[in-house]
Design an enzyme around this catalytic site. Structure first.
Site, PDB file in Angstrom:
ATOM      1  N   ARG A 231       0.850  -1.188   0.000  1.00 28.21           N
ATOM      2  CA  ARG A 231       0.000   0.000   0.000  1.00 28.21           C
ATOM      3  C   ARG A 231       0.886   1.239   0.000  1.00 28.21           C
ATOM      4  O   ARG A 231       1.993   1.211   0.545  1.00 28.21           O
ATOM      5  CB  ARG A 231      -0.884   0.024   1.267  1.00 28.21           C
ATOM      6  CG  ARG A 231      -2.070  -0.941   1.202  1.00 28.21           C
ATOM      7  CD  ARG A 231      -3.142  -0.430   0.247  1.00 28.21           C
ATOM      8  NE  ARG A 231      -4.342  -1.237   0.270  1.00 28.21           N
ATOM      9  CZ  ARG A 231      -4.688  -2.144  -0.647  1.00 28.21           C
ATOM     10  NH1 ARG A 231      -3.896  -2.391  -1.664  1.00 28.21           N
ATOM     11  NH2 ARG A 231      -5.834  -2.797  -0.555  1.00 28.21           N
ATOM     12  N   HIS A 279      -1.594   0.705  -9.823  1.00 27.68           N
ATOM     13  CA  HIS A 279      -2.251  -0.228  -8.884  1.00 27.68           C
ATOM     14  C   HIS A 279      -2.845  -1.437  -9.634  1.00 27.68           C
ATOM     15  O   HIS A 279      -4.054  -1.691  -9.587  1.00 27.68           O
ATOM     16  CB  HIS A 279      -3.338   0.491  -8.067  1.00 27.68           C
ATOM     17  CG  HIS A 279      -3.671  -0.218  -6.777  1.00 27.68           C
ATOM     18  ND1 HIS A 279      -3.910   0.431  -5.596  1.00 27.68           N
ATOM     19  CD2 HIS A 279      -3.803  -1.532  -6.490  1.00 27.68           C
ATOM     20  CE1 HIS A 279      -4.187  -0.442  -4.639  1.00 27.68           C
ATOM     21  NE2 HIS A 279      -4.116  -1.655  -5.168  1.00 27.68           N
TER      22      HIS A 279
HETATM   23  C1  GLV Z   1      -5.796  -4.529  -4.098  1.00 26.33           C
HETATM   24  O1  GLV Z   1      -4.950  -3.743  -3.831  1.00 26.33           O
HETATM   25  C2  GLV Z   1      -6.593  -5.254  -3.129  1.00 26.33           C
HETATM   26  O2  GLV Z   1      -6.452  -5.010  -1.931  1.00 26.33           O
HETATM   27  O3  GLV Z   1      -7.403  -6.095  -3.537  1.00 26.33           O
END
Ligand code: GLV
Length: 316
Positions: A231, A279
């Site tokens: 994260r 991401h």
């Molecule tokens: C992606 O980052 C998730 O947490 O599914």
């Protein structure tokens, strides 16, 4: 059962999820937050299936027996005080997502080890320069986090011949063969001192937020690389930029950021030693994740133990 689907997604994505969930988990009544719906319907839901739910959208669901996340990381749900704390919360553990994370990790570590990011930079300057080719067993990788993804990634890297150490915050079960496991502050220091690549797959909790700061980066080997597939909140971005500027860190592969989407004027975008991904290291796979949801719904209905429950005290 009555299932409330609470998601802030692009309309096409939300529609695809609704269809996949409906076809995987038949015989339920799916309640979608729609204009004109009577609030009473929502208040009576048994289960909430959530993907970035709007804060407050779960607080009125009185009869809730399960909150099922479609995302693996539940840090946003944990930080949302309106998510009912007494209702069991399940995170997503999706085998296809884990496989995707393994692919991304193998790509990043291989590219760093074999110099492929350097060659990409050289191409921009039309530079034909060959660098020595090292063997995988000459490269030490430290994987932070030994959950489902950390364990799968560690095992896959070890199978490629990399020297793999996995670090977990607290002592716990050992990893797979070929993976050395460390824990605690001392273990982290030991792991950082020997790793050429540090790959973060920790959950974001109050204990791990900001872990990758100046002190952490200062303990890394000079010329090492960082891969952040955890994260954005794990990294102090200003400290990372300083470590790159000082040449301490050779490269960073970043998939997650303090602010997403990464702002257009953020220095990471143009940085020659930063690789930015939007991401996508591992997305939840619609079909297999819908099956995971369906099996948890069936368990709830049959009164069997639920899968992948979050320990609220631990935060993941
Ligand atoms: C992606 O980052 C998730 O947490 O599914």
């Amino acid at each position: 059962m009555r299932i409330f689907f609470a998601a802030q997604l692009e309309p096409a994505e939300a529609q695809a999820w609704r269809e996949a969930l409906r076809s995987a988990a038949r015989g339920h009544e799916w309640i979608v937050h729609a204009a004109g719906r009577r609030d009473d319907d929502i208040v009576q839901a048994d289960v909430a299936v959530v993907a970035n739910p709007q804060p407050g959208s779960l607080s009125r669901l009185r009869g809730l027996r399960l909150i099922q996340s479609l995302w693996a990381g539940v840090d946003r749900l944990m930080a949302d005080a309106t998510v009912p704390a007494q209702v069991p919360l399940a995170r997503m553990v999706d085998p296809a997502m884990t496989a995707a994370m393994v692919q991304s990790a193998l790509w990043a570590v291989t590219a760093l080890h074999r110099g492929f990011f350097t060659y990409a930079r050289q191409q921009q300057q039309a530079q034909w320069v060959q660098h020595p080719q090292r063997r995988a067993d000459e490269v030490q990788v430290l994987v932070l986090g030994l959950g489902t993804m950390g364990a799968a990634v560690s095992a896959a890297l070890a199978a490629q011949g990399y020297g793999v150490t996995a670090w977990r915050r607290r002592e716990g079960p050992l990893g797979s063969s070929g993976v050395t496991v460390l824990h605690g502050a001392q273990g982290l220091e030991t792991g950082l001192a020997m790793a050429e690549v540090v790959l973060n797959l920790l959950p974001l909790t109050p204990h791990t937020r900001g872990l990758i700061d100046a002190a952490f980066l200062g303990r890394m080997k000079a010329g090492a690389a960082l891969v952040n597939f955890g994260r954005g909140g794990h990294v102090v971005e200003a400290d990372l930029l300083s470590a790159l500027a000082a040449g301490r860190l050779a490269h960073a592969v970043l998939d997650v950021f303090a602010s997403e989407p990464l702002p257009a004027d953020h220095p990471f975008w143009q940085h020659p030693r930063v690789t930015v991904l939007p991401h996508v290291a591992a997305l939840t796979d619609l079909r297999s994740a819908a099956d995971v949801v369906a099996s948890n719904l069936a368990r709830l209905q049959a009164g069997q133990p639920l899968l992948h429950l979050v320990d609220r005290a631990r935060g993941y």
